[in-house]
Design a protein around this motif. Structure first.
Motif, PDB file in Angstrom:
ATOM      1  N   ILE A 159     -29.794 -77.071 -60.311  1.00 56.48           N
ATOM      2  CA  ILE A 159     -30.562 -76.320 -59.312  1.00 56.48           C
ATOM      3  C   ILE A 159     -31.878 -75.865 -59.930  1.00 56.48           C
ATOM      4  O   ILE A 159     -31.895 -75.169 -60.939  1.00 56.48           O
ATOM      5  N   GLU A 160     -32.966 -76.283 -59.281  1.00 52.15           N
ATOM      6  CA  GLU A 160     -34.303 -75.955 -59.760  1.00 52.15           C
ATOM      7  C   GLU A 160     -34.951 -74.839 -58.950  1.00 52.15           C
ATOM      8  O   GLU A 160     -35.713 -74.037 -59.480  1.00 52.15           O
TER       9      GLU A 160
ATOM     10  N   VAL B  97     -32.670 -79.643 -56.122  1.00 49.96           N
ATOM     11  CA  VAL B  97     -31.969 -80.000 -57.350  1.00 49.96           C
ATOM     12  C   VAL B  97     -32.645 -81.194 -57.999  1.00 49.96           C
ATOM     13  O   VAL B  97     -33.289 -82.002 -57.331  1.00 49.96           O
ATOM     14  N   VAL B  98     -32.485 -81.275 -59.317  1.00 50.39           N
ATOM     15  CA  VAL B  98     -32.950 -82.434 -60.063  1.00 50.39           C
ATOM     16  C   VAL B  98     -31.732 -83.314 -60.264  1.00 50.39           C
ATOM     17  O   VAL B  98     -30.741 -82.911 -60.863  1.00 50.39           O
ATOM     18  N   LEU B  99     -31.833 -84.517 -59.725  1.00 47.14           N
ATOM     19  CA  LEU B  99     -30.713 -85.455 -59.712  1.00 47.14           C
ATOM     20  C   LEU B  99     -31.180 -86.756 -60.346  1.00 47.14           C
ATOM     21  O   LEU B  99     -31.972 -87.477 -59.743  1.00 47.14           O
TER      22      LEU B  99
ATOM     23  N   LYS C  87     -26.205 -70.299 -58.639  1.00 52.72           N
ATOM     24  CA  LYS C  87     -27.416 -69.600 -59.071  1.00 52.72           C
ATOM     25  C   LYS C  87     -28.434 -70.596 -59.604  1.00 52.72           C
ATOM     26  O   LYS C  87     -28.085 -71.731 -59.958  1.00 52.72           O
ATOM     27  N   LEU C  88     -29.668 -70.166 -59.690  1.00 56.62           N
ATOM     28  CA  LEU C  88     -30.742 -70.959 -60.252  1.00 56.62           C
ATOM     29  C   LEU C  88     -30.348 -71.429 -61.653  1.00 56.62           C
ATOM     30  O   LEU C  88     -29.851 -70.646 -62.457  1.00 56.62           O
ATOM     31  N   GLY C  89     -30.513 -72.717 -61.925  1.00 54.68           N
ATOM     32  CA  GLY C  89     -30.158 -73.268 -63.230  1.00 54.68           C
ATOM     33  C   GLY C  89     -28.753 -73.830 -63.317  1.00 54.68           C
ATOM     34  O   GLY C  89     -28.432 -74.554 -64.265  1.00 54.68           O
ATOM     35  N   ASP C  90     -27.891 -73.491 -62.339  1.00 59.32           N
ATOM     36  CA  ASP C  90     -26.522 -74.019 -62.342  1.00 59.32           C
ATOM     37  C   ASP C  90     -26.525 -75.529 -62.151  1.00 59.32           C
ATOM     38  O   ASP C  90     -27.411 -76.098 -61.515  1.00 59.32           O
ATOM     39  N   TRP C  91     -25.506 -76.160 -62.691  1.00 59.03           N
ATOM     40  CA  TRP C  91     -25.234 -77.569 -62.432  1.00 59.03           C
ATOM     41  C   TRP C  91     -24.226 -77.638 -61.297  1.00 59.03           C
ATOM     42  O   TRP C  91     -23.241 -76.895 -61.293  1.00 59.03           O
TER      43      TRP C  91
END
Length: 89
Positions: free
Chosen positions: A9-10, A19-21, A37-41
């Motif tokens: 999650i960006e 998200v960066v995928l 949350k922000l930063g979670d995978w």
């Protein structure tokens, strides 16, 4: 066959996240993981984040996907060689 891919999650806005995928960015729904949350995978499929992953799980999943891709290429090469052999006979 369906496949869910790890993404990080960006950016978050309401119940949607960017998200960066695998190097690309896409928007997904967080409706199934409101605690994200922000930063979670997260594991993403069909535009939805399905579950939260720890970074190690995400890394292991990427490694497995890379192995599947290699195996798929080997199957394609073997199939092509077999088809060419059939044409010779």
């Amino acid at each position: 066959m369906c496949l869910a891919i790890p993404a990080q999650i960006e950016k978050m806005e309401d119940k949607t996240a960017t998200v960066v995928l695998a190097g690309s960015r896409t928007n997904v729904s967080l409706a199934l993981v409101p605690e994200a949350k922000l930063g979670d995978w997260v594991l993403v499929h069909a535009g939805y984040a399905l579950t939260i992953l720890d970074p190690q799980e995400a890394r292991e999943t990427y490694e497995l996907l890379a192995q599947i891709e290699v195996d798929e290429e080997e199957v394609k090469r073997a199939s092509t060689a077999w088809t060419q052999e059939e044409k010779k006979t």
